[in-house]
Design an enzyme around this catalytic site. Structure first.
Site, short mmCIF file in Angstrom:
data_model
loop_
_atom_site.label_atom_id
_atom_site.label_comp_id
_atom_site.label_asym_id
_atom_site.label_seq_id
_atom_site.Cartn_x
_atom_site.Cartn_y
_atom_site.Cartn_z
N PHE A 1 0.84 -1.43 -0.05
CA PHE A 1 -0.02 0.03 0.06
C PHE A 1 0.79 1.37 -0.01
O PHE A 1 0.48 2.20 0.47
CB PHE A 1 -1.06 -0.01 1.09
CG PHE A 1 -1.97 -1.20 1.31
CD1 PHE A 1 -2.79 -1.44 0.13
CD2 PHE A 1 -1.71 -2.19 2.10
CE1 PHE A 1 -3.62 -2.54 0.04
CE2 PHE A 1 -2.59 -3.30 2.19
CZ PHE A 1 -3.58 -3.66 1.19
N GLU B 1 7.44 1.21 -0.24
CA GLU B 1 8.11 1.55 -1.54
C GLU B 1 9.52 2.13 -0.89
O GLU B 1 10.45 2.01 -1.65
CB GLU B 1 6.85 2.91 -1.97
CG GLU B 1 7.61 3.17 -3.33
CD GLU B 1 6.70 3.99 -4.12
OE1 GLU B 1 5.43 4.36 -3.68
OE2 GLU B 1 7.04 4.93 -4.81
N ARG C 1 2.09 15.48 -6.50
CA ARG C 1 0.94 14.75 -6.89
C ARG C 1 -0.64 15.37 -6.22
O ARG C 1 -1.52 15.36 -7.09
CB ARG C 1 0.98 13.12 -6.65
CG ARG C 1 -0.06 12.26 -7.36
CD ARG C 1 0.19 10.92 -7.38
NE ARG C 1 1.06 10.36 -8.45
CZ ARG C 1 0.54 10.10 -9.58
NH1 ARG C 1 -0.62 10.11 -9.71
NH2 ARG C 1 1.58 9.71 -10.55
N ARG D 1 -0.98 4.33 -1.13
CA ARG D 1 -2.27 4.47 -2.26
C ARG D 1 -2.90 5.69 -2.63
O ARG D 1 -3.70 6.31 -1.70
CB ARG D 1 -3.34 3.45 -1.73
CG ARG D 1 -4.17 2.62 -2.90
CD ARG D 1 -4.85 1.45 -2.22
NE ARG D 1 -5.26 0.58 -3.36
CZ ARG D 1 -6.06 -0.33 -3.29
NH1 ARG D 1 -6.03 -0.82 -1.93
NH2 ARG D 1 -6.55 -1.23 -4.21
N THR E 1 5.53 10.37 -11.59
CA THR E 1 5.96 11.75 -12.16
C THR E 1 7.42 12.19 -12.51
O THR E 1 7.93 12.87 -13.33
CB THR E 1 5.49 12.92 -11.10
OG1 THR E 1 6.02 12.52 -9.80
CG2 THR E 1 3.83 13.01 -11.45
N GLU F 1 -4.41 2.21 -7.61
CA GLU F 1 -4.87 3.23 -6.82
C GLU F 1 -6.10 4.00 -6.80
O GLU F 1 -6.86 4.34 -5.92
CB GLU F 1 -3.73 4.19 -6.74
CG GLU F 1 -2.41 3.69 -6.16
CD GLU F 1 -1.10 4.74 -6.77
OE1 GLU F 1 -0.80 4.72 -7.80
OE2 GLU F 1 -0.62 5.49 -5.83
#
Ligand code: MTE
Ligand code: MOS
Length: 780
Positions: free
Chosen positions: A242, A246, A324, A356, A455, A727
């Site tokens: 989730f 990362e 984002r 997410r 991005t 997501e």
């Protein structure tokens, strides 16, 4: 070889692209046989590690007495920052995130030392025996405080377009306000875990529960002070990531590798739940302010938005996460004149990270909130105001200068409004509320538009390695990781389709840096887009060799050779089983493995101006939620949800539907029950399921109507024209929050504002209801 061709029905392929086959590990998940990192068979001599954690939010370490830790039963080694041979850092972008704090601690829960012991219990017990003397320093614990002190992890960013000041001044109507948006703990069921096994001559193999094995490999190499080729990182699957794995899986991985180096023995570290929530970062919480000008139809003329987020003590991924937010503050709406300011606040709390949606949800909640307030100010249906602001012809350029070329939210909206009976139900709810003094109902419909691609343009690349063995079985390796989202199944379907074989003939290997180098994180929902294309390219390369070989061997044109339903047709007369052709090709010395590579076309983006075409395409969805609230207790319940989601031409409708349902419910948790609470000394008090409430099965609405959009198709050349789905569905849950807001508004007879912060916990709903009651009974 000259057998007559079997009848058609026998010739069907099982598990090709577009089929709703089950997750390839479903039978292992439900039987408890699926192997996670903690299930890797322990090698002889395995030790267990635990961190000693900071008890202060911000302090200088005056002294540290670890003698009692070293003397504790079963302890083999204790490591501090000075014992790290390489770099003491796990920060993915800025190098501001120490593995072990050295001179200064920056949040309650920051690791200071590492205990390595013969058992998990011994390590954990000993970790509590460290005596640390602190000299407290001023701590920044809230977003407001950080703003006042200009405490930022990275510089603020402003995106603007058009004369927003003039547009605001000239607009017939104007509203100003703000809201808070809470954070969210990832609460993956499998906590952070790593297991390092030392090899010969300084090599190390790390089993890591990570979305990004390639980055863990580099971080471990840096920490050990060795080159990357000495470190291999493997992940068969995660029990959920989730976004929480990362970057933050590097921390336990580096710790175990360092401990393995120090002791020469295998070392495992698995955070227990309280430690996991105390140590790791979460979704960023936000403070939002807005100033919006609009016309009588609720159409936005100009808007000024301010976002300030809690990043925690280090930058981690806060830069791209906040970017984002800025790039999703439009959601599905055209903002002709706009300024968006984004502050990335440095606080003495956990370093917040991916979750997410990656900042998108907060941007979208903000604009949905503003549109709802506009509708209330004008006393019209929020659905009409939303529709009036949709992107459309001549109104199709985002604030970051990307043209929206694939807009379908209007069609989704119309279809869902009809199929969910929105208008009739809205009217019925108003009537029902008039007669119900305590329990009130609310309804809302909200759209989702989510940009697909990292991005950071360079991340949009992937590689795959496909092996065909001489019995015709296929082994697929790619750089993606499996966290329950079904990536492995979907990519295997792509390869099965390419070879025309049943899905059971394709097996997917664990993710492994020795097989696929430099793989990007499995994140940004792009796993199947990127790895699907790379795997397709690898399979196509092998297939091309097989075709060339068969054409020559059987003296037919290459076009006459078709791969279908587990066999290869050679013109109209002859066919072979796939395995038979493979065996012949092997004997003729044809290379039966290939690599494939993919990079997303068309995208570019300037991180300084926030302008460009950061996304290859957009994923869309829409949801209608109906809730009931109890105005005496503030309790809420989702009664019914209708969802229409665009997964393009779905690679696997069963798995995609699961992503939509799961994402929506996870989003509902974020906006209703999941509340993070730090006390005045900066200690996170909600560090276990006893105080931190994630949704459970009984929170799923009894009436849950979820559909993939049948007409969905990607206008871009994505893998089989599918769309990323990991997501975007989370943000469909904004409809639940807006429905609660609608129910709160009923208390004041739908007069004016219904100020509500997220999460809409019972306390917050009660506060909002009380405010609305006072307003409606106040003399005018
Ligand atoms: N689904 C499950 N079951 N478990 C997860 O951890 N992570 C989500 C989403 N769906 C997740 C999940 C997140 S944050 C992302 S970015 C995507 O899956 C990543 O996988 P994908 O790119 O293959 O969709
Ligand atoms: Mo997902 S937040 O991009 O790992």
């Amino acid at each position: 070889m000259n057998d007559p061709r079997p009848p058609r029905e026998e010739a069907a392929l099982r598990g090709g692209v577009g089929e709703p086959v089950r997750h390839d590990s479903a039978h292992l998940h439900v039987s408890g046989e699926a192997a996670y990192t903690d299930d890797v068979l322990e090698a002889r001599g395995t030790l267990h590690a635990a961190f000693g954690l900071s008890q202060r939010a911000h302090a200088r370490i005056k002294s540290m007495n670890l003698a009692p830790v070293r003397a504790a039963p079963g302890v083999v080694a204790v490591l501090v920052a000075a014992d790290i041979p390489g770099e003491n850092n796990v920060g993915p972008i800025l190098h501001d995130d120490p593995i072990l704090a050295a001179a200064e601690v920056q949040f309650v829960g920051q690791p200071i030392f590492l205990v390595v012991a013969e058992s998990v219990g011994a390590a954990r017990r000993a970790a509590r025996l460290g005596v640390v003397e602190y000299e407290d320093l001023p701590a920044v614990l809230t977003i407001e405080d950080a703003l006042a002190k200009q405490s930022f992890v990275i510089p603020s960013v402003t995106l603007q377009r058009g004369g927003w000041q003039a547009a605001l001044a000239a607009a017939p109507h104007r509203l100003k306000g703000g809201l808070r948006i809470g954070g969210q703990e990832q609460f993956y069921l499998e906590g952070q875990v790593a297991y390092a096994v030392p090899g010969e001559d300084g090599d190390v193999l790390v089993y890591s529960s990570t979305q990004h094995p390639g980055e863990v490999q580099l971080q471990v190499a840096h920490a050990l002070g060795v080159e990357a080729h000495r470190v291999a990182v493997e992940c068969r699957r995660m029990g959920g990531g989730f976004g929480g794995k990362e970057t933050q899986a590097s921390h336990p991985a580096c710790a175990t590798a360092l401990a393995a180096r120090a002791t020469g023995r295998p070392v495992k570290l698995r955070y227990d739940r309280d430690d996991d929530i105390t140590i790791t970062g979460k979704r960023h919480d936000y403070l939002v302010e807005y100033d919006v000008g609009f016309d009588g139809a609720g159409r936005i003329a100009g808007i000024d938005l301010m976002f300030a987020s809690r990043c925690g003590f280090s930058a981690d991924l806060s830069g791209p996460v906040n970017d984002r937010t800025v790039m999703h503050a439009d959601n599905t709406y055209y903002l002709p004149a706009v300024r968006i300011v984004s502050h990335r606040c440095k606080t003495n709390t956990q370093s917040n990270t991916a979750f997410r949606g990656f900042g998108g949800p907060q941007g979208m909640l903000a604009i949905e909130y503003v549109l709802d307030e506009i509708a209330r100010a004008l006393d019209c249906d929020p659905l009409a105001v939303r529709r009036a602001n949709f992107y459309g012809p001549g109104r199709d350029v985002t604030p970051y200068d990307m043209r929206v070329e694939d807009f379908v939210a209007d069609r989704l909206f119309d279809e869902l409004a009809a199929s969910s009976d929105y208008a009739t139900r809205r009217a019925a709810i108003r009537k029902w509320n008039a007669a119900s003094p305590i329990v009130k109902r609310g309804i809302a419909m909200t759209p989702v538009k989510f940009g697909i691609s990292f991005t950071a343009t360079f991340y949009n690349q992937a590689a795959a390695l496909v092996h065909v063995y001489t019995d015709g079985s296929v082994l697929l390796n790619h750089g993606g990781t499996e966290m329950g989202q079904g990536l492995f199944t979907k990519v295997a379907q792509v390869v099965a389709h390419e070879f025309g074989v049943d899905l059971d003939h394709v097996r997917v290997s664990a993710s492994d840096t020795a097989r696929i180098p430099n793989a990007s994180a499995t994140a940004a929902s792009s796993g199947s887009d990127l790895n699907g294309k790379a795997a397709q390219a690898a399979a196509a390369a092998i297939k091309a060799r097989l075709v060339a070989f068969a054409a020559e061997r059987f003296q037919v044109a290459p076009e006459a050779i078709r791969f279908a339903a587990n066999r290869v047709e050679i013109g109209d007369v002859k066919w072979l089983k796939f395995g038979e052709l493979v065996r012949l090709a092997y004997l003729a010395r044809v290379q039966l493995w290939a690599s494939g590579f993919y990079k997303t076309p068309k995208i570019h983006y300037d991180p300084k101006t926030l302008k460009g075409r950061p996304f290859y395409y957009f994923s869309y969805g829409a949801a209608v939620s109906e809730v009931a609230i109890d105005t005496l207790t503030g309790e809420t319940r989702l009664l019914r949800a209708d969802i229409l989601h665009d997964a393009g031409r779905s690679l696997n409708p069963a798995i995609d539907l699961g992503q939509v349902e799961g994402g929506f419910i996870q989003g509902m948790g974020w906006l209703t029950t999941e509340e993070l609470w730090w006390n005045e000394s900066g200690r996170l008090m909600t560090h276990a399921p006893s105080t931190y409430k994630i949704p459970v099965a009984s929170d799923v609405p009894v009436d849950f109507r979820v559909k993939l959009w049948e007409r969905g198709e990607n206008v871009e050349d994505s893998i089989h024209r599918s769309k990323a789905v990991g997501e975007p569905p989370l943000m469909l849950a904004i409809s639940v929050f807006q429905a609660i807001k609608d129910a709160v508004a009923s208390v004041s007879g739908y007069e004016g504002t219904a100020q509500l912060n997220a999460p809409a916990t019972p306390e917050e709903v009660l506060r909002a209801v009380t405010a609305a009651t006072k307003r409606s009974t106040a003399p005018v």
